[in-house]
Write an enzyme that holds these catalytic residues in place. Structure first.
Site, mmCIF file in Angstrom:
data_model
loop_
_atom_site.group_PDB
_atom_site.id
_atom_site.type_symbol
_atom_site.label_atom_id
_atom_site.label_comp_id
_atom_site.label_asym_id
_atom_site.label_seq_id
_atom_site.Cartn_x
_atom_site.Cartn_y
_atom_site.Cartn_z
ATOM 1 N N HIS A 145 0.850 -1.188 -0.078
ATOM 2 C CA HIS A 145 0.099 -0.063 0.043
ATOM 3 C C HIS A 145 0.775 1.199 0.008
ATOM 4 O O HIS A 145 0.666 2.156 -0.815
ATOM 5 C CB HIS A 145 -0.916 -0.017 1.167
ATOM 6 C CG HIS A 145 -1.891 -1.330 1.375
ATOM 7 N ND1 HIS A 145 -2.394 -1.634 2.376
ATOM 8 C CD2 HIS A 145 -2.416 -2.214 0.353
ATOM 9 C CE1 HIS A 145 -2.982 -2.780 2.267
ATOM 10 N NE2 HIS A 145 -3.141 -3.054 0.987
ATOM 11 N N ASP B 92 -5.856 5.964 1.297
ATOM 12 C CA ASP B 92 -6.096 4.770 0.318
ATOM 13 C C ASP B 92 -7.285 3.962 0.869
ATOM 14 O O ASP B 92 -7.928 4.215 1.675
ATOM 15 C CB ASP B 92 -4.607 3.943 0.206
ATOM 16 C CG ASP B 92 -4.314 3.064 1.839
ATOM 17 O OD1 ASP B 92 -5.575 2.791 2.381
ATOM 18 O OD2 ASP B 92 -3.175 2.732 1.963
#
Ligand code: UDP
Length: 479
Positions: free
Chosen positions: A19, A110
């Site tokens: 990520h 995110d």
């Protein structure tokens, strides 16, 4: 002049290198190409993880949120649930951080951090979700939310099997990311909640590019036009530069000594591992194929996902079959745990990638024009594999998935491994098409980020909107 204030974007990365890496790359481009300043916020202290830290460019500021207690969660709590709880409990800390951020122009959490979106609304700041994965993942998320519109809370329905998505992508239940496979899983409700919040974002940035998923891009464009979903911006591929990679150059020195286009690179990402039996079969398959190979070997596990317990420590090379390293000494190199992957994939000796199809690995392979043998293990990897084998056409499946796509973990035989490698490396029809497509996708990816490329223009459009929003200068905003 240099003291002219610039609009400031705060990006929030959920835990995990997979990520962090693309979000850090997004941040770097916003700073270096689009005249913004950026702070990358993480939940864990980056300074304690040199591997992760090395991925963050110097032009990007970092901050970590104070840790929160999670001891009350049961030990068998699914990873996604732990993540959602971590984000939820960290919101007060994030509020403090955002409230003191100067010239704040946008918040970019995110996909696992969408719980932060209401905070942006509270502060009156534009918010954009970042999807480190692809539009197929976003389409599934959107579908699961639509499936539950008007459905009483607590009532959950399974996605259809197969799930038909734009561009001819058809996903059987077993190909869905694990958490989407059953509405009975506790994490399913979290996903619906997460996806519902996406609708309130001002936009969604996705780590893909037009040529990778053209039909999905068009579908989302249409949805945005109809007001059914926020505008979606394909702004990838975000691949860190090889120069930023720390570590072991032994692999690269070894690659330097191999002929051009001769080596099969084998790696299952930062968390993937094979069973002891499968490790032995893969070793035998590589040996039987006769190709040169560079294999990143991880400690074996039973379920494809790395075991962090006692099994997880020790020397993974010790699990290779007796005599394998000696017999293949002239042909192959096995390295323990980690290789500088971007540099390996961009090395002229590397010809093929046996991959778990993690999205970062996939985009790295695309950027280097390396065709793949797709060997997904867990999470959303099977979905990625379906896209790569199907509409993208730059991967060949291996073993049981090539036969019947069964969702169970089955041992892939040495013969199947050697066959897939032979087809990918030399096959005159299927293999050739895949090799050619890898080259075409590489060009398309490079073009997407060229000065007038689609991804660059999409990110510029977003940056222009943030700069034009007067709130970051402290001016009143009326809307
Ligand atoms: N990676 C690497 N060396 C390795 C294994 C992985 O540099 O030996 C990097 C890889 O280049 C990619 C990331 O770790 O950027 C893995 O991300 P991906 O999304 O492919 O898979 P995940 O690890 O999240 O399953």
């Amino acid at each position: 002049s240099t003291d002219q204030p610039r609009p400031h974007v705060v990006l929030l990365a959920s835990p995990g290198a997979g990520h962090l890496i693309p979000l850090a790359e997004l941040a770097r481009r916003l700073v270096e190409h689009h005249g913004l300043t950026a702070t990358l916020v993480t939940f864990t202290d980056l300074t304690s993880s040199p591997e992760a830290q090395s991925g963050v460019p110097a032009s990007v500021a970092t901050a970590s949120l104070p840790s929160v207690q999670l001891h009350d969660l049961a030990p068998d709590t699914p990873m996604e649930t732990v993540l959602f709880e971590l984000v939820r409990r960290s919101l007060p800390h994030l509020r403090t951080l955002l409230s003191s951020a100067a010239h704040l122009a946008a918040l970019v959490p995110d996909f696992f951090c969408s719980a932060a979106l209401p905070l942006a609304a509270e502060l009156g700041v534009p918010s954009y979700v970042f999807i480190p994965s692809n539009l197929t993942a976003l389409a599934i998320m959107r579908r699961i939310v639509e499936l539950h519109d008007g459905v009483p809370p607590g009532e959950h329905h399974d996605l259809p099997d197969p799930l038909e998505l734009p561009g001819g992508v058809s996903l059987r239940r077993a190909d869905l990311p694990c958490s989407f496979r059953s509405s009975k899983e506790p994490v399913y409700a979290h996903l619906i909640e997460e996806g519902r919040r996406y609708r309130h974002a001002d936009g969604v940035l996705v780590n893909t590019f037009y040529e990778m998923e053209p039909a999905a891009v068009e579908k989302f464009r249409q949805a945005a036009g109809e007001g059914a979903f926020p505008p979606v911006f394909p702004v990838g591929p975000f691949v860190r530069s090889g120069a930023a990679e720390a570590g072991d150059s032994a692999c690269l020195e070894w690659l330097d000594r191999q002929p051009t286009g001769s080596v099969v690179y084998v790696s299952f990402g930062s968390g993937g591992s094979l069973s002891v039996e499968q490790t032995a079969e893969l070793a035998a398959g590589l040996e039987a194929s006769g190709y040169r190979f560079l294999w990143v070997v991880r400690m074996p596990s039973m379920d494809g996902q790395e075991d962090e317990g006692e099994h997880g420590r020790g020397n993974p090379l010790a699990w290779l079959p007796e005599g394998f390293l000696e017999r293949t000494r002239d042909k192959g190199l096995a390295v323990a745990a980690w290789a500088p992957q971007v540099r390996v994939l961009s090395h002229p000796a590397t010809a093929a990638f046996v991959s778990h199809c993690g999205w970062n690995s996939t985009l790295e392979s695309v950027s280097c024009g390396v065709p793949m043998v797709s060997w997904p293990l867990y999470a959303e990897q099977r979905m990625n594999a379906v896209v790569l084998e199907g509409s993208v056409g730059m991967a060949l499946p291996v073993g049981p998935r090539a036969r019947d796509g069964d969702g169970d973990v089955v041992v892939v035989s040495r013969g199947e491994i050697a066959d897939a490698l032979r087809e990918l490396m030399e096959g005159p029809v299927k293999g050739r098409a895949v090799r050619r497509q890898a080259g075409d996708m590489q060009q398309a990816a490079a073009h997407a980020w060229a000065p007038e490329g689609s991804s660059r223009r999409a990110l510029e459009e977003v940056a222009v909107a943030w700069k034009a929003w007067r709130g970051w200068r402290g001016e009143a905003v009326t809307d």
